[in-house]
Design a protein around this motif. Structure first.
Motif, PDB file in Angstrom:
ATOM      1  N   PRO A 166       0.636   9.815  -0.955  1.00 30.64           N
ATOM      2  CA  PRO A 166       0.781  11.230  -0.610  1.00 30.64           C
ATOM      3  C   PRO A 166       2.201  11.688  -0.959  1.00 30.64           C
ATOM      4  O   PRO A 166       3.140  10.888  -0.962  1.00 30.64           O
ATOM      5  N   PRO A 167       2.382  12.956  -1.255  1.00 26.68           N
ATOM      6  CA  PRO A 167       3.710  13.440  -1.658  1.00 26.68           C
ATOM      7  C   PRO A 167       4.821  13.056  -0.681  1.00 26.68           C
ATOM      8  O   PRO A 167       5.917  12.669  -1.119  1.00 26.68           O
ATOM      9  N   ALA A 168       4.569  13.157   0.625  1.00 22.31           N
ATOM     10  CA  ALA A 168       5.622  12.842   1.597  1.00 22.31           C
ATOM     11  C   ALA A 168       6.019  11.369   1.502  1.00 22.31           C
ATOM     12  O   ALA A 168       7.208  11.027   1.537  1.00 22.31           O
ATOM     13  N   VAL A 169       5.028  10.488   1.391  1.00 21.65           N
ATOM     14  CA  VAL A 169       5.324   9.051   1.282  1.00 21.65           C
ATOM     15  C   VAL A 169       6.109   8.778   0.014  1.00 21.65           C
ATOM     16  O   VAL A 169       7.118   8.046   0.027  1.00 21.65           O
ATOM     17  N   PHE A 170       5.661   9.376  -1.097  1.00 23.10           N
ATOM     18  CA  PHE A 170       6.313   9.099  -2.378  1.00 23.10           C
ATOM     19  C   PHE A 170       7.767   9.557  -2.368  1.00 23.10           C
ATOM     20  O   PHE A 170       8.669   8.841  -2.823  1.00 23.10           O
ATOM     21  N   LYS A 171       8.029  10.733  -1.846  1.00 20.27           N
ATOM     22  CA  LYS A 171       9.400  11.252  -1.856  1.00 20.27           C
ATOM     23  C   LYS A 171      10.317  10.449  -0.933  1.00 20.27           C
ATOM     24  O   LYS A 171      11.481  10.190  -1.270  1.00 20.27           O
ATOM     25  N   ARG A 172       9.798  10.043   0.220  1.00 16.42           N
ATOM     26  CA  ARG A 172      10.617   9.210   1.100  1.00 16.42           C
ATOM     27  C   ARG A 172      10.843   7.826   0.497  1.00 16.42           C
ATOM     28  O   ARG A 172      11.902   7.220   0.662  1.00 16.42           O
ATOM     29  N   GLY A 178       6.820   4.066  -3.916  1.00 17.92           N
ATOM     30  CA  GLY A 178       5.575   4.781  -3.670  1.00 17.92           C
ATOM     31  C   GLY A 178       4.431   3.888  -3.248  1.00 17.92           C
ATOM     32  O   GLY A 178       3.371   4.363  -2.861  1.00 17.92           O
ATOM     33  N   GLY A 179       4.649   2.562  -3.327  1.00 13.89           N
ATOM     34  CA  GLY A 179       3.575   1.631  -3.014  1.00 13.89           C
ATOM     35  C   GLY A 179       2.787   1.282  -4.262  1.00 13.89           C
ATOM     36  O   GLY A 179       2.672   2.083  -5.204  1.00 13.89           O
ATOM     37  N   GLU A 213       0.833  -1.197   0.000  1.00 17.30           N
ATOM     38  CA  GLU A 213       0.000   0.000   0.000  1.00 17.30           C
ATOM     39  C   GLU A 213       0.872   1.253   0.000  1.00 17.30           C
ATOM     40  O   GLU A 213       2.074   1.187   0.280  1.00 17.30           O
ATOM     41  N   SER A 214       0.264   2.383  -0.289  1.00 17.64           N
ATOM     42  CA  SER A 214       1.002   3.638  -0.409  1.00 17.64           C
ATOM     43  C   SER A 214       0.991   4.402   0.909  1.00 17.64           C
ATOM     44  O   SER A 214       0.431   5.506   1.016  1.00 17.64           O
ATOM     45  N   THR A 215       1.605   3.822   1.922  1.00 14.59           N
ATOM     46  CA  THR A 215       1.649   4.424   3.255  1.00 14.59           C
ATOM     47  C   THR A 215       3.044   4.246   3.849  1.00 14.59           C
ATOM     48  O   THR A 215       3.827   3.396   3.407  1.00 14.59           O
ATOM     49  N   PHE A 216       3.334   5.041   4.875  1.00  8.39           N
ATOM     50  CA  PHE A 216       4.595   4.854   5.589  1.00  8.39           C
ATOM     51  C   PHE A 216       4.648   3.477   6.244  1.00  8.39           C
ATOM     52  O   PHE A 216       5.700   2.842   6.292  1.00  8.39           O
ATOM     53  N   GLU A 217       3.495   3.028   6.760  1.00 12.97           N
ATOM     54  CA  GLU A 217       3.466   1.724   7.424  1.00 12.97           C
ATOM     55  C   GLU A 217       3.831   0.609   6.440  1.00 12.97           C
ATOM     56  O   GLU A 217       4.576  -0.314   6.768  1.00 12.97           O
TER      57      GLU A 217
END
Length: 677
Positions: free
Chosen positions: A530-536, A523-524, A494-498
């Motif tokens: 979200p932009p922050a997740v994608f960039k990290r 990016g998942g 999934e597209s999350t930090f978790e």
């Protein structure tokens, strides 16, 4: 699988036959044979109506001891079998005395107690105990359909099991690409490939191998359903069990974790070395998005305009028509000139990858051909095994049939002749456990093993076409030995930090299971990051051995998220290019030793107890420490072991006499990336 109700009581419906003593011990042609009745035998009468286990100890190579525990040896084993290596010139040392028998392989010894109750202790060359199998460990277990009269029914389900002890502070790692806790203590792990995403206890890549921080590993030599109770059924033991009448496993000594991996991959196969171009950035069409040649070239132009280095373009499923997967024919309405398109991509300096799998839809022209020639897995009545799950009426190619392998490869060869450079070998987990195979293989064991034959067939074709050292897959499923056919990626996240964090845990565990190369969907896969997740995730993905932008129903070109993502992609793609000489060194090490490119901290710093449980940071090769940022607030806490370090981006230097924790804040153009100096 749990056989007991608590520590003392066997579960209802089961009977237990535990090895009680080493009653008779002998040497036979380099093998230590131990005959172990399940009750202490004191008189002649005790040998009547008794169950006897046969335990054989041998060694295929130095520092590896093979253990085989059997009950009925007349049972039929249809295979398949893992392809294992051995050193035929090596002979272990065996000794037998009144109180003890032993077999020594290199610096590893198995000591079998003769004078007392059942106990087998594994020690190193200094006499230090590594682990042991003791009371109620090795056993023949039976699940009864008729508990009151079980001796007179043949529908009983037999299992063989053994248990090895865990010491104080001993941690268990590996068992494939698992997305739960990095340390496996307390978990039940079933070795059974499944298409379960990255957010459950299921796994695409199940490997019946674990290692511990006590200097040894254990490989259960069974391609089927192996169940591990890791400090779960009994908190001071690892239990492993298989259905059937025999259990075979290998104890592998290190003592260093890198040495354990080196010996395990010497046994099961070393990762091939992927070509240099695979280490660059891959860009995908994504899965269900709408695309044609204009879309593809727009993406590529956008990457070039933004000066984002790109190595590979990947066409996912819909390069073929829906309902036709897989027929390996380009959708002429979307791609009227596929050969010309591939040439145009090559002219831009890009390699081309296309999605495939081993499932043949009923509407595919290959279905009738494969059915008539007997190239598919069958039902017991001789008809083709089919399902509507994934593609309507699809069949599954039977890779135990050599002619089916040649037929399947011939269809792919046409794509290679067109200019395709590599394949994404998707799926391979949804394999029927009641199918009938050409070679009569056990369908339960084939469920996991299928992926080995699938990926081997495709990898061998690529080597035949492009030569050794120039073949590359992008594979999702695997079993033991599958590391020989890189690269593997982490599946549907999934597209999350978790999910980003669980993806990393999966990669760390896979690396400790013998796989040298690994990637994941930046990016998942599911949803829109979200932009922050994608960039990290861009930072994390471009600091992995292999890097791919791929999604499900949305594009993953960086500017589709925001323009700063393009800047992050450019910067970290350039950093990876600059680091490439070091990464290629690590890749060669993986090829020669089995030590992965992306490494758990405990693999590189086994003497530092603070590294034993770290799962939110890693080493890229032996030189670079990477700590991805998993938070919206840009903060990250991470640990640096003792030594001299230089921050690769901002140039700060550290000289630490002992390890230290840091909590810092980073913008999207940086992260903790430290080089050992």
């Amino acid at each position: 699988m749990k056989f007991t109700n608590g520590y003392w009581v066997v579960r209802d419906g089961f009977s237990a036959n535990f090895a009680a003593q080493a009653y008779d011990v002998r040497e036979q042609n380099g093998t230590l044979e131990v005959y172990a009745p399940v009750k202490v035998t004191k008189t002649r009468g005790d040998s009547l109506n008794a169950t006897l286990l046969t335990v054989r100890y041998s060694s295929p190579m130095p520092n590896v001891i093979k253990v085989k525990v059997s009950h009925y040896e007349g049972s039929y084993d249809a295979g398949p079998y893992f392809e294992l290596n051995s050193d035929s010139s090596f002979k272990p040392a065996i000794s037998i005395s009144e109180k003890e028998a032993s077999i020594t392989s290199g610096n590893l010894t198995a000591n079998v107690c003769i004078a007392d109750f059942w106990k087998v202790t594994y020690t190193n060359d200094k006499g230090r105990q590594l682990t042991k199998s003791e009371s109620k460990s090795a056993a023949y277990m039976v699940k009864h359909s008729h508990p009151q009269e079980h001796m007179f029914y043949s529908d009983e389900l037999p299992f063989m099991k053994d248990e090895l002890s865990l010491g104080v502070g001993e941690y268990v790692y590996g068992l494939g690409e698992r997305f739960g806790s990095f340390v496996k203590n307390g978990q039940t792990v079933d070795i059974w490939n499944a298409d379960g995403g990255t957010a459950s206890e299921q796994a695409y890549k199940n490997i019946p191998f674990y290692m511990t921080n006590r200097g040894y590993g254990v490989f259960v030599n069974n391609p089927g359903a192996v169940s591990f109770e890791v400090a779960s059924e009994k908190v001071s033991r690892v239990q492993f069990s298989v259905p059937g009448e025999s259990l075979e496993y290998y104890v592998i000594y290190g003592p260093e974790p890198k040495q354990i991996l080196e010996r395990y991959t010497a046994l099961t196969g070393r990762p091939a070395l992927p070509p240099k171009w695979t280490f660059g950035l891959w860009l995908s069409t994504s899965f269900t998005t709408s695309y044609d040649e204009k879309t593809v070239m727009h993406f590529i132009d956008g990457m070039f305009e933004r000066k984002i280095p790109l190595s590979v373009f990947h066409f996912d499923c819909f390069w073929m028509k829906g309902f036709h997967w897989s027929d390996f024919i380009w959708d002429e309405e979307t791609f009227p000139d596929p050969a010309g398109l591939i040439k145009r991509l090559h002219d831009r300096g890009l390699k081309v990858c296309v999605w495939i799998n081993s499932y043949i839809a009923q509407r595919s022209y290959l279905f009738k051909e494969g059915m008539e020639k007997g190239y598919f897995i069958k039902k017991r009545d001789g008809s083709v095994w089919q399902t509507d799950l994934w593609q309507a009426g699809m069949a599954v190619v039977d890779f135990t049939n050599p002619d089916a392998c040649k037929w399947y490869a011939s269809k792919l060869r046409a794509l290679l002749d067109m200019g395709v450079d590599c394949f994404k070998t998707d799926f391979g987990e949804r394999i029927p456990e009641d199918g009938v195979y050409f070679n009569g293989a056990d369908p339960v064991k084939m469920h996991n093993y299928y992926t080995f034959l699938y990926n081997k067939t495709v990898f061998n074709l690529l080597e035949e076409k492009y030569g050794k050292g120039n073949a590359c897959l992008f594979a999702r499923s695997a079993t033991a030995g599958g590391q020989q056919f890189p690269v593997h990626w982490g599946g549907d996240c999934e597209s999350t930090f978790e999910s980003m964090a669980e993806t990393l845990r999966g990669g760390l565990s896979l690396g400790l299971s013998g796989f040298g190369f690994w990637s994941h969907d930046i990016g998942g896969f599911e949803g829109n990051p979200p932009p922050a997740v994608f960039k990290r995730w861009l930072q994390f993905g471009l600091l992995s051995s292999h890097s791919r932008l791929h999604g499900s129903n949305s594009y993953r070109v960086p500017w589709s998220v925001d323009e700063e993502s393009s800047e992050v992609a450019k910067k970290f793609a350039e950093i990876k290019i600059k680091m490439l000489p070091y990464i290629l060194e690590a890749a060669e090490e993986a090829n020669k030793t089995g030590v992965p490119v992306l490494r758990a901290m405990m693999l590189e710093f086994p003497e530092d107890p603070s590294c034993a449980q770290l799962d939110r940071q890693y080493m890229l090769g032996s030189k670079f420490l990477v700590a991805p940022v998993f938070s919206e607030d840009n903060k990250v806490s991470y640990y640096i072991p003792a030594g001299k370090w230089r921050h690769y981006i901002d140039g700060r230097e550290l000289n630490l006499e002992c390890g230290k924790w840091f909590t810092e804040e980073y913008d999207f153009m940086s992260l903790p990336l430290w080089e050992r100096v």
